[in-house]
Scaffold this motif. Structure first.
Motif: not given
Length: 125
Positions: A2, A27-28, A30-32, A52-53, A98, A100, A112
């Motif tokens: 990311v 690979r956005s 995968s972001i939590t 939170t995403w 970010a 994940s 992070y």
């Protein structure tokens, strides 16, 4: 991987406002959680805010609660940090990050995996 790119820092007088942006790519999906941290000269990196995403749940450091607001635009893969009523003690390099993992809204930097390059915010008195 990311990639994160911040923008929006600068010089502002005490009491003023700035809005920081952080664009995520790669690979956005995968972001939590997305977070903002800051580091002043001679000090450790400290947590500022996180969101939170997926659900947009938010957490703030006590030092910025009521003055800063974090938000995200999922369509633009961007997280924002609106900073109001800025104080000289808010002066720092601000970085977005970010995570994940399964732990939502982490507050420790080592939770992070991805970091932006940082943007300088300077608040004059």
């Amino acid at each position: 991987q990311v990639q994160l790119v911040e923008s929006g820092g600068g010089l502002v007088q005490a009491g003023g406002s700035l809005r920081l942006s952080c664009l995520a790519s790669g690979r956005s999906f995968s972001i939590t959680t997305m977070g903002w941290f800051r580091q002043a000269p001679g000090k450790e990196r400290e947590f500022v805010a996180a969101i939170t995403w997926s659900g947009g749940i938010i957490s703030y450091a006590d030092s910025v609660k009521g003055r800063f607001a974090i938000s995200r635009d999922k369509a633009k893969n961007t997280v924002y940090l609106q900073m109001n009523t800025l104080k000289p003690e808010d002066t720092a390099v601000y970085s977005c990050a970010a995570a994940s993992g399964f732990v939502l809204l982490p507050r420790r930097p080592n939770e992070y995996a991805y970091w932006g390059q940082g943007t300088q915010v300077t608040v004059s008195s």
